[in-house]
Design an enzyme around this catalytic site. Structure first.
Site: not given
Length: 542
Positions: A164-167
């Site tokens: 869940d790589i948001e940034g």
């Protein structure tokens, strides 16, 4: 509010009466829940991990999150109140033996337990492939079959990893996934959670290069939410079949568990009962439904039980939950509230497949819609009056499917017709192509503006900003941009808004000390005409 003990008893009683038994299926469909962050926010709104697995309404649980990694030292996890305060000596890594015991309970019932990496809050990322490979060894030692004195869940072994790589950046994640494949067994699940705008700003190249078992596409907080005309499940289905290294990858329809679970994009059960069977029948890549998060869904008037029945019944409408399974719905006070207004909203045209034509008859005064050539039309005294959007903008439906605005877009074609939520779903599932909102780019930030609703005098929107470097947003963030002269920004849910002329400044107070993404709700007024989106250039985040 139900206590955790009573909640578990109620769930058990319901399952005893229905005979439902949850278990992960490699062929799908499955129902997955993010668990750990207690985003509902109440003292009793999040039950133990084991309670959800024993409910018979979950096929996989994503432990959320391992939110700090590769910034020096060993990683860190945050599971809210489910595990707090007990750290391994000389570290910030939590020891969570109760969660470890629950992991085994879940696995005994056939429920997969997946560790989710990243999330909105935290600091993470790699600067090289070597770092990604090394971190795969760390995951093996701390959560897999390896050895370490600092295993948060004891001898429990996770069933998979979710990115869940948001940034941050894409660097190192392909090497990380490939190294995990070499260390874990063939049935170890590796997934990702891209946002729905395609390609994902961070994970786009990673998804094209590494083999994933599923992707939890976040169809919320963006223009491509399920109730808008830009709902793009077909785009992700095409990626799965033509580009993904794993042609059997499953696309999960990921939605908020309640109206307070996200800035925008909540889909009520009545609408899900139309969308889910449509997805299941049309797309072979469809893998089921994922939900953010368990605490929200279980406190949303039987949402969880209805969803599980819906997904596993092939999409037929489930019966309403019995009294023994019902949970009390909780409400959450937010920084902004929706005003009740008597203003007539610019509702969309009600005839599916039709486009308004200038000077042709119409029936609803102040009804707004997009025309076939990118203009917008207003029903004025029985006739359509068409007007052009400002230069370089086109007519785009709002994400609630009930109104329109003028915005900067990529792609060509028409957004007409703009129709109701259920009609939009049917149109979108028909692989409707057309212009979509253009991304907003700033130094070290990628952003989207999702216009959720407009009426004759006001608008609501969501700014979704993501860091594109390893440097996170800090506690205080200043957002600056230029807006058209007919638009006044007046409110945000994260801090005060000041507008001088057409220059807007938002002093956002981040919910976290450090985060890789910001989701900011904004409101304002329309002085004349329709809402026109801010320019995509000259945005600053500092």
């Amino acid at each position: 509010m139900l206590t955790r003990t009573f909640l578990g008893m109620a769930i058990s009683a319901f399952l005893a009466s229905t005979g439902v038994q949850a278990a992960w299926s490699s062929h799908g469909p499955n129902v997955m829940y993010y668990w750990g962050q207690n985003s509902a926010g109440g003292s009793n709104t999040q039950a133990s991990l084991g309670t959800y697995c024993e409910s018979g309404q979950v096929d996989a649980v994503l432990l959320s999150f391992l939110h700090v990694f590769n910034v020096g030292g060993i990683p860190e996890i945050n599971l809210s109140s489910a595990c707090a305060g007990t750290y391994f000596p000389n570290t910030q890594l939590l020891s969570c033996p109760a969660v470890g015991a629950d992991i085994k309970k879940c696995q005994d019932k056939g429920v997969k337990v997946i560790l989710s990496l990243g999330g909105a809050a935290g600091v993470y990322g790699f600067t090289s492939d070597a770092q990604g490979q090394q971190f795969a060894q760390t995951i093996w030692n701390l959560f897999g079959g390896g050895n370490s004195d600092t295993r948060p869940f004891g001898d429990a072994v996770i069933d998979g990893v979710d990115l869940d790589i948001e940034g941050g950046s894409s660097t190192g994640y392909v090497a990380f996934v490939n190294a995990l494949r070499q260390k874990f067994s063939s049935n170890f699940l590796i997934g990702a959670a891209p946002q729905c705008p395609f390609p994902d700003a961070i994970l786009g190249s990673v998804l094209n290069s590494a083999s994933f078992d599923y992707v939890n596409v976040q169809f919320y907080n963006n223009y491509c939410s399920a109730t808008g005309s830009s709902f793009n499940f077909d785009t992700w289905d095409n990626w799965a079949k033509t580009t993904s290294p794993n042609k059997n990858v499953k696309i999960m329809f990921t939605v908020p568990g309640s109206s307070t679970a996200a800035g925008s994009g909540y889909v009520p059960m009545s609408t899900l009962q139309t969308i889910v069977p449509s997805l299941a029948s049309k797309y072979s890549s469809y893998g089921g439904v994922s939900v953010w998060d368990a605490s929200q869904a279980w406190n949303n008037g039987g949402f969880n039980s209805q969803l599980y029945s819906l997904v596993h019944s092939g999409g037929s409408t489930p019966p309403p939950p019995s009294s023994s399974s019902a949970t009390k719905t909780t409400t959450k006070t937010t920084a902004t509230s929706t005003k009740t207004t008597t203003t007539t909203a610019p509702t969309a045209t009600s005839t599916p497949g039709s486009c308004p034509v200038a000077n042709q008859p119409c029936s609803t005064q102040n009804q707004y819609a997009c025309t076939a050539d990118g203009k917008y039309a207003v029903c004025d005294h029985g006739k359509w009056v068409a007007s052009s959007c400002p230069s370089n903008t086109v007519c785009i439906p709002t994400t609630d499917g009930a109104s329109i605005y003028c915005g900067y877009a990529t792609g060509s074609g028409s957004t007409c017709p703009s129709v109701s939520a259920l009609e939009i779903t049917a149109a979108s599932l028909g692989s409707k192509n057309g212009p979509v909102p253009r991304p907003y780019k700033a130094s070290k930030v990628a952003a989207q503006l999702a216009v959720t609703s407009t009426d004759k005098n006001s608008f609501e929107a969501v700014i979704n900003a993501r860091r594109t470097t390893l440097t996170p947003f800090e506690k205080s963030v200043t957002i600056e941009f230029t807006t058209p002269s007919n638009i006044k920004f007046t409110e945000s849910d994260m801090g005060p808004v000041r507008q001088v002329g057409n220059k807007v400044r938002i002093q956002a107070k981040n919910d976290y000390n450090e985060s890789m993404t910001l989701v900011v709700k904004v409101k304002g007024s329309i002085n004349s005409g329709v809402f026109v989106a801010p320019s995509t250039s000259a945005w600053n985040f500092k």
